[in-house]
Design a protein around this motif. Sequence first.
Motif, short mmCIF file in Angstrom:
data_model
loop_
_atom_site.label_atom_id
_atom_site.label_comp_id
_atom_site.label_asym_id
_atom_site.label_seq_id
_atom_site.Cartn_x
_atom_site.Cartn_y
_atom_site.Cartn_z
N ARG A 1 10.21 7.06 -6.03
CA ARG A 1 9.30 5.94 -5.98
C ARG A 1 9.80 4.67 -5.74
O ARG A 1 9.23 3.91 -5.04
N ASP A 2 11.32 4.64 -5.73
CA ASP A 2 11.92 3.55 -5.29
C ASP A 2 12.36 3.91 -3.62
O ASP A 2 13.39 4.61 -3.61
N ARG B 1 0.29 9.66 -4.81
CA ARG B 1 1.26 8.78 -4.40
C ARG B 1 0.93 7.71 -3.56
O ARG B 1 1.32 7.76 -2.34
N PRO B 2 0.05 6.81 -4.04
CA PRO B 2 -0.33 5.79 -3.03
C PRO B 2 0.48 4.82 -2.54
O PRO B 2 0.20 4.17 -1.44
N ASP B 3 1.76 4.85 -2.99
CA ASP B 3 2.81 4.06 -2.42
C ASP B 3 3.23 4.46 -0.99
O ASP B 3 3.93 3.47 -0.27
N LEU B 4 2.91 5.76 -0.73
CA LEU B 4 3.15 6.34 0.42
C LEU B 4 2.23 6.02 1.69
O LEU B 4 2.61 6.29 2.85
N ALA B 5 1.10 5.44 0.94
CA ALA B 5 0.15 5.27 2.12
C ALA B 5 0.48 4.31 3.19
O ALA B 5 -0.07 4.06 4.23
N GLN B 6 1.39 3.33 2.82
CA GLN B 6 1.75 2.25 3.94
C GLN B 6 2.51 2.93 5.04
O GLN B 6 2.81 2.21 5.97
N CYS B 7 2.96 4.11 4.84
CA CYS B 7 3.87 4.70 5.85
C CYS B 7 2.95 5.07 7.27
O CYS B 7 1.75 5.51 6.94
N ARG B 8 3.48 5.09 8.19
CA ARG B 8 2.76 5.82 9.36
C ARG B 8 2.78 7.03 9.20
O ARG B 8 3.99 7.94 9.35
N LYS B 9 1.70 7.87 9.01
CA LYS B 9 1.70 9.21 8.58
C LYS B 9 1.44 10.07 9.74
O LYS B 9 0.25 10.06 10.62
#
Length: 369
Positions: A58-59, A80-88
């Motif tokens: 998560r970090d 894992r909404p923290d991964l939503a900021q990634c370009r997927k």
Amino acid sequence: MAKILIIEPFYGGSHKQLLDTFLEQFHPAEYDLFTLTAKKWHWRSRIGALYFSETIPRDHHFRALFTSSVLNLAELIGLRPDLAQCRKIVYFHENQLNYPVREIKERDCQYGLNQIMTCLSADQIVFNSRYNMTSFLDNIKSFLNIAPDLKLKNLREKLEPRCEVLYFPIPFHMIPKRIFTKNDKPLHLIWPHRWEHDKNPQFLVNTLLELNKRQVDFRVSILGERTQSIPECFENIGELLKEKLVNFGYLGKDEYYRALLDGDVVISTAGHEFYGVAMLEAAYCGCLPVAPNKLVYPEIYPDTSLYNTSNQLIKMLYNWCKNRPLFERDRAIFYENFNFDKYSSVQLVPKFISMIKAHIASSAVSNGV
């Protein structure tokens, strides 16, 4: 910390080959790779998102996420909404909307729905062939019509702008290439496919037995990965073909390439194919490709390499077995005109790298880095 997150729930076969091919060009500090072994595909698809949601730290400083369509990306982002900021970025080796089953009642629609949900969660959807992309987009509406009392509209229109084709990169520079010499040996046929129903092994056996019945001389290697059980049509093939069957079953890498370098014709009898790495590798090794006039094959091979019916395939092979000079002429014409470059890792890997890294650079700029 790594800025690229690579996830592969089915790390084997072409899925592993793709990652191994382009990750060689990255520094290990640039990416983190999370995988599951290539076993029990259906369970990898069902539970992969839950597993990776617990194992990915998560970090992190991830800015780009690359995965195959085996992963349910929607579930992962939900967990894992923290991964939503990634370009997927999602890469499709195959699609479940156009995947054959023996009987319609066998189809588990959830896998196709997972892929649609994954696409809706992705920023960039990449397919290994135009056929793979069009067959997926063309089947969205009819696939969703399975739902008894719901009609979902305009999903294709939402997804199509995110879709593109980027061929699977084959490292031809690592594969031995044949030097053609005069040869009067019997024609050597190669069938290098998984021993599963979608590759239609029964079609192959019927073809070989018909050639045998017509009393033409040939040799055949039936290669590829076998499943836990041997297809019934293969059980007595050695007794029926006798000395004509020179290789039967999986070969190690060096032996496999030796077989290809000794081969003359590589045959596909597939009822399903979205790209066909084995066919292109064999063709690079000097085997003239022969494939059905459907699926991905018309996108890759010339009309002269395609057949429409079993009779056409048998006639083609029979004529070549009977007339080696005719075969050599046809093979020479193929290699004079076929260009392997657009399927080569030398040409394609830089495109994968720029596709992934471009979003890291743009993210850094937008964040004032």
